[in-house]
Design a protein around this motif. Structure first.
Motif, PDB file in Angstrom:
ATOM      1  N   ARG A   1       0.962  -0.938  -0.061  1.00 44.86           N
ATOM      2  CA  ARG A   1       0.252   0.265  -0.066  1.00 44.86           C
ATOM      3  C   ARG A   1       0.725   0.805   0.088  1.00 44.86           C
ATOM      4  O   ARG A   1       1.071   2.444  -0.842  1.00 44.86           O
ATOM      5  N   GLU A   2       1.845   1.328   0.927  1.00 41.06           N
ATOM      6  CA  GLU A   2       2.146   2.958   1.270  1.00 41.06           C
ATOM      7  C   GLU A   2       3.791   2.535  -0.649  1.00 41.06           C
ATOM      8  O   GLU A   2       3.057   3.568  -1.015  1.00 41.06           O
ATOM      9  N   TYR A   3       3.862   1.344  -1.509  1.00 44.56           N
ATOM     10  CA  TYR A   3       4.424   1.437  -2.888  1.00 44.56           C
ATOM     11  C   TYR A   3       2.971   2.367  -3.671  1.00 44.56           C
ATOM     12  O   TYR A   3       3.966   3.489  -4.539  1.00 44.56           O
ATOM     13  N   ALA A   4       2.264   2.051  -3.817  1.00 44.97           N
ATOM     14  CA  ALA A   4       1.051   1.914  -3.934  1.00 44.97           C
ATOM     15  C   ALA A   4       0.901   3.684  -4.036  1.00 44.97           C
ATOM     16  O   ALA A   4       0.394   4.718  -4.659  1.00 44.97           O
ATOM     17  N   ARG A   5       0.497   3.938  -2.892  1.00 42.25           N
ATOM     18  CA  ARG A   5       0.180   5.210  -2.831  1.00 42.25           C
ATOM     19  C   ARG A   5       1.146   6.067  -3.096  1.00 42.25           C
ATOM     20  O   ARG A   5       1.085   7.468  -2.995  1.00 42.25           O
ATOM     21  N   GLY A   6       2.747   5.743  -2.781  1.00 45.56           N
ATOM     22  CA  GLY A   6       4.024   6.542  -3.153  1.00 45.56           C
ATOM     23  C   GLY A   6       3.541   7.067  -4.524  1.00 45.56           C
ATOM     24  O   GLY A   6       4.404   7.816  -5.589  1.00 45.56           O
ATOM     25  N   GLY A   7       2.228   6.440  -5.833  1.00 49.74           N
ATOM     26  CA  GLY A   7       2.224   6.449  -7.229  1.00 49.74           C
ATOM     27  C   GLY A   7       2.970   5.588  -7.897  1.00 49.74           C
ATOM     28  O   GLY A   7       3.548   5.846  -9.691  1.00 49.74           O
ATOM     29  N   TRP A   8       4.711   4.484  -7.513  1.00 49.37           N
ATOM     30  CA  TRP A   8       5.003   3.535  -8.537  1.00 49.37           C
ATOM     31  C   TRP A   8       4.495   3.117  -9.089  1.00 49.37           C
ATOM     32  O   TRP A   8       5.105   2.815 -10.402  1.00 49.37           O
ATOM     33  N   MET A   9       3.233   2.827  -9.382  1.00 55.48           N
ATOM     34  CA  MET A   9       2.635   1.857  -9.522  1.00 55.48           C
ATOM     35  C   MET A   9       1.734   2.537 -11.130  1.00 55.48           C
ATOM     36  O   MET A   9       2.069   1.924 -11.984  1.00 55.48           O
ATOM     37  N   GLY A  10       2.221   4.142 -11.169  1.00 58.86           N
ATOM     38  CA  GLY A  10       1.321   4.793 -12.379  1.00 58.86           C
ATOM     39  C   GLY A  10       2.683   5.741 -12.211  1.00 58.86           C
ATOM     40  O   GLY A  10       2.330   6.384 -13.236  1.00 58.86           O
TER      41      GLY A  10
ATOM     42  N   VAL B   1      -3.950   1.599 -12.449  1.00 51.60           N
ATOM     43  CA  VAL B   1      -2.474   2.675 -11.553  1.00 51.60           C
ATOM     44  C   VAL B   1      -2.440   3.070 -10.492  1.00 51.60           C
ATOM     45  O   VAL B   1      -1.370   3.423  -9.629  1.00 51.60           O
ATOM     46  N   ALA B   2      -3.516   2.584  -9.026  1.00 56.50           N
ATOM     47  CA  ALA B   2      -3.476   3.683  -8.215  1.00 56.50           C
ATOM     48  C   ALA B   2      -3.160   2.587  -7.184  1.00 56.50           C
ATOM     49  O   ALA B   2      -2.950   2.666  -5.295  1.00 56.50           O
ATOM     50  N   GLY B   3      -2.942   1.150  -7.706  1.00 59.86           N
ATOM     51  CA  GLY B   3      -2.439   0.144  -6.955  1.00 59.86           C
ATOM     52  C   GLY B   3      -3.962  -0.452  -6.101  1.00 59.86           C
ATOM     53  O   GLY B   3      -3.206  -0.686  -5.284  1.00 59.86           O
ATOM     54  N   GLU B   4      -5.427   0.402  -6.086  1.00 61.90           N
ATOM     55  CA  GLU B   4      -6.078  -0.754  -5.263  1.00 61.90           C
ATOM     56  C   GLU B   4      -6.291  -1.490  -5.498  1.00 61.90           C
ATOM     57  O   GLU B   4      -6.899  -2.517  -4.768  1.00 61.90           O
ATOM     58  N   TRP B   5      -6.015  -2.149  -7.091  1.00 63.85           N
ATOM     59  CA  TRP B   5      -6.485  -3.301  -7.937  1.00 63.85           C
ATOM     60  C   TRP B   5      -5.187  -3.875  -8.311  1.00 63.85           C
ATOM     61  O   TRP B   5      -4.069  -2.761  -8.662  1.00 63.85           O
ATOM     62  N   SER B   6      -4.838  -5.178  -8.096  1.00 65.77           N
ATOM     63  CA  SER B   6      -4.116  -5.360  -8.914  1.00 65.77           C
ATOM     64  C   SER B   6      -4.649  -5.962 -10.159  1.00 65.77           C
ATOM     65  O   SER B   6      -5.584  -6.686 -10.344  1.00 65.77           O
ATOM     66  N   GLY B   7      -3.120  -7.302 -10.968  1.00 66.09           N
ATOM     67  CA  GLY B   7      -3.785  -7.512 -12.153  1.00 66.09           C
ATOM     68  C   GLY B   7      -2.511  -8.998 -12.106  1.00 66.09           C
ATOM     69  O   GLY B   7      -1.599  -9.146 -11.285  1.00 66.09           O
ATOM     70  N   THR B   8      -2.958  -9.608 -13.064  1.00 73.22           N
ATOM     71  CA  THR B   8      -2.185 -10.818 -13.854  1.00 73.22           C
ATOM     72  C   THR B   8      -2.957 -11.128 -15.043  1.00 73.22           C
ATOM     73  O   THR B   8      -3.074 -11.095 -15.494  1.00 73.22           O
ATOM     74  N   MET B   9      -1.478 -12.546 -15.076  1.00 75.38           N
ATOM     75  CA  MET B   9      -1.737 -12.890 -16.479  1.00 75.38           C
ATOM     76  C   MET B   9      -2.098 -14.405 -16.479  1.00 75.38           C
ATOM     77  O   MET B   9      -0.643 -15.026 -15.723  1.00 75.38           O
ATOM     78  N   ASN B  10      -2.781 -14.771 -17.313  1.00 81.75           N
ATOM     79  CA  ASN B  10      -3.057 -16.448 -16.736  1.00 81.75           C
ATOM     80  C   ASN B  10      -2.638 -16.894 -18.368  1.00 81.75           C
ATOM     81  O   ASN B  10      -3.517 -17.028 -19.191  1.00 81.75           O
ATOM     82  N   LEU B  11      -1.835 -17.022 -18.488  1.00 81.11           N
ATOM     83  CA  LEU B  11      -1.544 -18.246 -20.140  1.00 81.11           C
ATOM     84  C   LEU B  11      -1.478 -19.242 -19.752  1.00 81.11           C
ATOM     85  O   LEU B  11      -2.332 -20.525 -20.837  1.00 81.11           O
ATOM     86  N   THR B  12      -0.525 -20.763 -18.584  1.00 78.93           N
ATOM     87  CA  THR B  12      -0.093 -21.603 -19.168  1.00 78.93           C
ATOM     88  C   THR B  12      -1.436 -22.613 -17.767  1.00 78.93           C
ATOM     89  O   THR B  12      -1.729 -22.521 -17.114  1.00 78.93           O
ATOM     90  N   GLU B  13      -1.620 -23.705 -18.860  1.00 82.18           N
ATOM     91  CA  GLU B  13      -2.580 -24.662 -18.221  1.00 82.18           C
ATOM     92  C   GLU B  13      -0.871 -25.731 -17.941  1.00 82.18           C
ATOM     93  O   GLU B  13      -0.359 -26.065 -18.389  1.00 82.18           O
ATOM     94  N   PRO B  14      -2.140 -27.086 -16.975  1.00 81.56           N
ATOM     95  CA  PRO B  14      -1.192 -28.285 -17.086  1.00 81.56           C
ATOM     96  C   PRO B  14      -0.057 -28.696 -17.628  1.00 81.56           C
ATOM     97  O   PRO B  14       0.541 -29.252 -17.483  1.00 81.56           O
TER      98      PRO B  14
END
Lengths: 595, 595
Positions: free
Chosen positions: B84-93, B155-168
């Motif tokens: 949260r500190e990282y996000a609040r610092g604006g680093w994500m955006g 951008v605000a870091g309130e939500w986060s993201g993932t990438m879903n490619l691999t399957e077993p």
């Protein structure tokens, strides 16, 4: 779950066809080692490793060792039973003196069993390896009473051994040792101090633990010249030779390590423990070097052993895992994808590992045979030459096989893609387990310095010159042989680089010792590539000498592996020479505070 | 316990003196990035990494992530507050579009912050990195409604993201994907399937998790041409844009991994989850490639980042640990032993790591600047050339920096001797954490194939030819400059090897595609060494251009590091060329069952 099959057939090829073990039939113990006996021993050892030791490898990693409040250490479930089966099978004493219960068979056989053992379960194998090292040290430097007291128990595997060198403030620099030994009126000593990183320091596998401990006798000289070697049993043997009173030595803590979790790495506290001097006072390092040199070979073999088991599992995965299509068109069009072994980059990795493994195994066999000749031949010149070669090759086997072995385990893990990073597949354990071999028994940097600063100049360079002459002779003898030319020519080129590097060191190191240090690691690896290349030459020669073998799929595969090594690995000798010849100027340019 | 200081001064040297960022003042966002602003940003980012993220690195390794029975994942203690500190610092955006709350600053700045973040705590940094990748993908391929809904929160870091490619059953070969998407009447899709190895798949750091998921729309074409990209939020946003109903996606299990324990690597179960198409149907791979290419740079930077922090700790240890004496005589005779930094072999290791780190950082800055030019320039030709270079360098940065970075972390661990193997010292964690970077976002073998089979021949080889011409021009321009000759000459030699290897590929690969595959990894490393050598040329040039700097201890040290690289690393180009030119015959000689 990883699996393992001991490479017995390749071992037999080396013993019979490449190094023709029967040539050594005159050595003590070799007459008993008929081809049938050798094969039976190796197959029985393989079975034990595959069926008993290997299945415990993962549980050893997961459980690790546990220390009770009283300092006693419990090994992972199943280790104790497996160790006893190993001991009962006579493996601890396979090549030990029959006078103390050993079978007196060639050292090369117990060496090959060491490889299988480390592939199957390196943590469990270390308990046995340290015991064998203790046997070797006491057999050489112990007095008769010590031998009679300890060797039969150690050889039978009822007792186990350890080596205690490192202290918190000193590892490489043993002159700083602070552990003290105070003489008692009965001829024993009181030992007090703290040792760290003691493999197999305490455990529940044996009835007694025989610690070999470096310490300084009160009033002894400063530095390495004041270090003595002591035997300190966990339980002091009574008059009947059975374990008696608890001695003042205990495990103070277990280290939390990156790998080899199944082996108990202990902080050992010596608190007025009773010990007895082994060998001469103040000559402890010399005595310990017997154990260390043997241990260095064993550790070098660990590099090969983990490379072998990692290879086997990566190859199996590459044959099964389907992903993408062969670049030259679908190999199995009826399936959704081809097995990844069709991909040249996967092949490159597997060929690289396997071509190392086979050459490294040959080098281990060759080195172990030198040890047999050195210690069992009645011909003084032959024994001296073998001792020369053994001394020269020991740091190379330790340093090069563990560095390359680790890189190979990492490459094998890579074949698994993401699954290689997941614990269940077992590959990441091999990486963690293989890492220590580059460090213990003297870091590989220390091995390189041993080679460059000690082994190379020893006796006016006699050992190195004999080695160069042998390789040069082989390369010349086969320079125009059509089948062997692809081996002889790159070997000659590599040997030329090695000789240039040697000359460079002779010219530059005397004036500036930093030159030797800055060159050492690259020199050692240059030496190692050339030695491995020679092994491929010998293996190719043995293959081509048998027309049926040469024409068989197995023989063709072996020749292809050898060509791969000569084409892809040997060119590294030029790089290593360039680094040696770069000198130490840039290396030493910064002031310590600038790092 | 390891420590970390972000290399802000070296970053500033690169931005100001080497690549003269002010030349790009015309690009969007660069006018705001005045020298003072840049320095203030980097120093504040450094502080955050050093003081907040780094202290959590070891607890993250020890605790790992824990999954509750309901599938919710808890990150290690302290991670949520730090994130949260990282996000609040604006680093994500930092370099995101101001229209969605970003600061619009140059991408090169967020790239350098990525390095510091990964050095301090790679597991924690990955949560942010994946969020930044999600921002990039949605900004490029999302529709306006999707951008408005997701980007400000991400951008605000309130939500986060993932990438879903691999399957077993599929990682590299995404054409095998089985996850299905069934169209609904409201324009959404129902997503069902299992994804594995999903970094940051679930956690407690953000209010919502935005999954980007590759799936096949019912009835879509087979293979990669039938793959579409979907956005699947953990909580479906309500009309107010706030997280609403729980979606049908959950973490089914956490993987047990070799390292990056602080990052939740999840098996993600999609069970009739509601998702929305991103970009065009059946063009999902193209959309995902935006995120993947950015992620590949980020992963390449992880190789550098772990090499940097491992170096710093090894250097500190080498200055403190006393063992033995300098070969040229005691450096500190009043102490019992010298610090081990006196030993040339320790220096060799440290110089090797540091000379890589500085060149790798330069390559990262250069590549990130290409990205800025490609995406922010109004000059079409300039943008195209930068895009060419970015495409060419991305697999090199990913593959070479993670391979060399890992080797360096292992070398840094080696400086610690036995202590490097003990968990408390933290070095073995760096090794375990660094290992994954060679695997994820496409194994390094895949990067090599991307370079050789895709990037090299693209547009008639335009990108590669421009790259070669630039380096050749530089080498020629400085061939007789006394100060730069030690850089220009080895660079010219390396470039010659690279061009020979390229020609070899052009001649041989068309007739036999196995040749490209068997050469790919060595070609990539050859390319990487040359690119890094060029970076040393530019750094030496910038150093020598300022006589005061050139004469200073700092400038002298930098030139020595560069010379070390040119003398010891660049000769590897000949070895790599030899391997490329060895061809695929031996590599492909064995039948699959012979492995």
């Amino acid at each position: 779950m990883p699996s393992y099959r001991a490479p017995v057939d390749h071992t037999l090829f080396l013993l019979r066809d490449v190094f023709r073990m029967e040539r050594h039939a005159g050595l003590r113990g070799f007459a008993d080692a008929t081809p049938d006996v050798v094969e039976a021993i190796l197959r029985e050892g393989a079975r034990l490793c595959e069926e008993v030791l290997q299945p415990l490898n993962r549980v050893g990693d997961l459980q690790g060792c546990r220390r009770g409040e009283d300092g006693s250490v419990r090994t992972p479930d199943g280790f104790a039973d497996a160790y006893r089966e190993y001991a009962r099978g006579g493996w601890m004493g396979l090549s030990a003196d029959p006078a103390f219960g050993g079978q007196g068979l060639p050292f090369v056989l117990s060496t090959m069993m060491n490889e299988y053992t480390a592939s199957a379960n390196v943590s469990l194998g270390m308990y046995a390896g340290l015991t064998m090292g203790t046997i070797a040290a006491l057999a050489r430097h112990g007095d008769e009473a010590q031998k009679r007291l300890y060797l039969p128990k150690l050889v039978a595997g009822e007792w186990s051994g350890t080596m205690n060198l490192t202290e918190p403030h000193c590892g490489t620099d043993l002159g700083l040792i602070r552990t003290r030994a105070t003489p008692q009126t009965d001829g024993s000593y009181r030992i007090t101090g703290t040792k760290i990183f003691i493999s197999a320091g305490d455990h529940d596998l044996a009835d007694n633990i025989v610690h070999l401990v470096l310490a300084r006798i009160d009033g002894g000289p400063e530095g390495t010249r004041g270090i003595s070697l002591f035997v300190v049993p966990k339980f002091v043997p009574g008059p009947d030779g059975e374990p008696g009173a608890r001695n003042g030595v205990s495990c103070g803590a277990l280290e939390h390590k990156m790998g080899i979790h199944g082996n108990a790495t202990c902080v050992m506290n010596y608190d007025d423990a009773t010990g007895w001097l082994v060998g001469e006072a103040n000559r402890g390092l010399n005595a310990m070097f017997v154990m260390m040199n043997e241990a260095r070979l064993v550790v070098g073999i660990q590099g090969l052993a983990l490379s072998e088991v990692a290879y086997q599992n990566a190859a199996a995965y590459a044959r099964e895992r389907r992903q993408g299509r062969a670049p030259t068109g679908p190999a199995e069009p009826d399936k959704a994808a081809d097995p990844i072994i069709v991909h040249p980059d996967v092949r490159r990795a597997l060929m690289g590992i396997r071509s190392f493994n086979e050459a490294a195994r040959a080098l281990v066999v060759w080195t172990a045979l030198q040890s047999d000749v050195a210690h069992r031949s009645d011909d003084a010149v032959q024994a001296r030459d073998a001792q020369d070669r053994l001394g020269l090759l020991t740091p190379v086997v330790k340093g090069v096989l563990t560095d390359m072995g680790f890189d190979n385990v990492v490459a094998a893990q890579q074949v698994f893609g993401g699954h290689g990073y997941i614990a269940e597949w077992g590959m990441e354990q091999f990486v963690r387990d293989a890492r220590i071999a580059m460090i213990y028994e003297g870091t590989n940097g220390v091995q390189a310095l041993d080679l460059v600063a000690r082994k190379l100049p020893k006796d006016g360079g006699r050992a190195a010159m004999a080695f160069f002459a042998e390789l040069s002779g082989w390369a010349k003898a086969h320079a125009v042989d059509e089948g062997l030319k692809p081996f002889a020519a790159p070997l000659a080129a590599g040997l030329d680089h090695l000789q240039q590097a040697t000359l460079w060191l002779m010219r530059n190191a005397p004036a500036n010792p930093d030159e030797a240090g800055a060159a050492a690691t690259d020199y050692m690896h240059l030496f190692g590539r050339v030695a491995l290349g020679y092994m491929w030459g010998l293996m190719a020669q043995a293959t081509l000498a048998d027309p049926e073998l040469a024409a068989s799929p197995e023989g063709q595969a072996r020749l292809a592996l050898g060509r791969f090594f000569m084409e892809r690995v040997m060119p590294e000798t030029a790089l290593r020479l360039a680094r040696v010849a770069a000198g130490s100027r840039a290396t030493m340019a910064l002031r310590p505070e600038q790092f």
